[in-house]
Motif scaffolding. Structure first.
Motif, PDB file in Angstrom:
ATOM      1  N   TYR A 177       0.876  -1.175   0.000  1.00  0.00           N
ATOM      2  CA  TYR A 177       0.000   0.000   0.000  1.00  0.00           C
ATOM      3  C   TYR A 177       0.911   1.221   0.000  1.00  0.00           C
ATOM      4  CZ  TYR A 177      -2.724   3.801   1.991  1.00  0.00           C
ATOM      5  OH  TYR A 177      -3.309   5.026   2.211  1.00  0.00           O
ATOM      6  N   ARG A 186       0.932   5.572  -0.014  1.00  0.00           N
ATOM      7  CA  ARG A 186       0.180   6.811   0.197  1.00  0.00           C
ATOM      8  C   ARG A 186       1.056   7.945  -0.324  1.00  0.00           C
ATOM      9  NH1 ARG A 186      -4.979   8.740   1.229  1.00  0.00           N
ATOM     10  NH2 ARG A 186      -4.793  10.704   2.338  1.00  0.00           N
ATOM     11  N   LYS A 229      -1.734  12.775  -1.157  1.00  0.00           N
ATOM     12  CA  LYS A 229      -2.883  12.287  -0.390  1.00  0.00           C
ATOM     13  C   LYS A 229      -3.712  11.262  -1.151  1.00  0.00           C
ATOM     14  CE  LYS A 229      -3.082  16.400   2.396  1.00  0.00           C
ATOM     15  NZ  LYS A 229      -3.233  17.792   2.162  1.00  0.00           N
ATOM     16  N   GLU A 230      -3.109  10.563  -2.102  1.00  0.00           N
ATOM     17  CA  GLU A 230      -3.817   9.521  -2.853  1.00  0.00           C
ATOM     18  C   GLU A 230      -3.270   8.149  -2.479  1.00  0.00           C
ATOM     19  OE1 GLU A 230      -4.314  10.017  -7.021  1.00  0.00           O
ATOM     20  OE2 GLU A 230      -4.764  12.148  -6.837  1.00  0.00           O
ATOM     21  N   ASN A 231      -4.136   7.142  -2.595  1.00  0.00           N
ATOM     22  CA  ASN A 231      -3.764   5.764  -2.309  1.00  0.00           C
ATOM     23  C   ASN A 231      -3.329   5.071  -3.591  1.00  0.00           C
ATOM     24  OD1 ASN A 231      -4.631   6.012   0.416  1.00  0.00           O
ATOM     25  ND2 ASN A 231      -6.738   5.783  -0.289  1.00  0.00           N
TER      26      ASN A 231
END
Length: 152
Positions: free
Chosen positions: A94, A96, A104-106
């Motif tokens: 994951y 970030r 601020k996006e995954n």
């Protein structure tokens, strides 16, 4: 749709790798100094590791994109007769984003490669990562790395 296929493939590959080998040290801690899997720490139990840290990559020439990254890695096909052998790896992470277009996006990272145990605990990695994020095209980048690992 691409995200789900990529995630399913990564998990299948990781699960296969997890159950395939048993010639690894019982425990290992690595301090990762450059990019692969991230600039941070990694703990491995037998042939599965968890890592976390700061990840940088050049998605465009001359521009550094930065992420916080955590994930799992499966280790398989050990090479050589060392106590802690060189081996192949595959993992999913994951990410970030913390700057530029990914702020601020995954994202999901799926990577595979080879770790060469150079001398004592010093090791080098070379691999590739597929970076998948909603609203962005899938990017595939090389992932070199250097680490120091301590087995116990």
């Amino acid at each position: 749709m691409k995200f789900h296929h990529l995630a399913t493939t990564a998990l299948l590959f990781l699960c296969t790798a997890v159950f395939s080998q048993s010639r690894f040290p019982k425990n290992e801690i690595s301090v990762n100094g450059f990019r692969n899997p991230s600039i941070g720490l990694e703990y491995r139990h037998k042939n599965v590791s968890i890592h976390g840290g700061y990840y940088i990559t050049a998605l465009e020439s001359g521009i550094t994109t930065k992420f916080i990254k955590v994930g799992l890695t499966g280790w398989f096909l050990p090479v050589g007769k060392k106590k802690n052998p060189s081996s192949f790896y595959a993992g999913a992470s994951y990410l970030r984003g913390i700057n530029l277009d990914y702020d601020k996006e995954n994202a999901l990272g799926v990577e595979a490669g080879f770790r060469w145990m150079v001398w004592k605990g010093i090791n080098l990695r070379i691999g590739a990562i597929a970076l998948v994020a909603k609203g962005h095209e899938t990017r595939i980048n090389p992932t070199p790395g250097i680490s120091y690992s301590y087995s116990f």
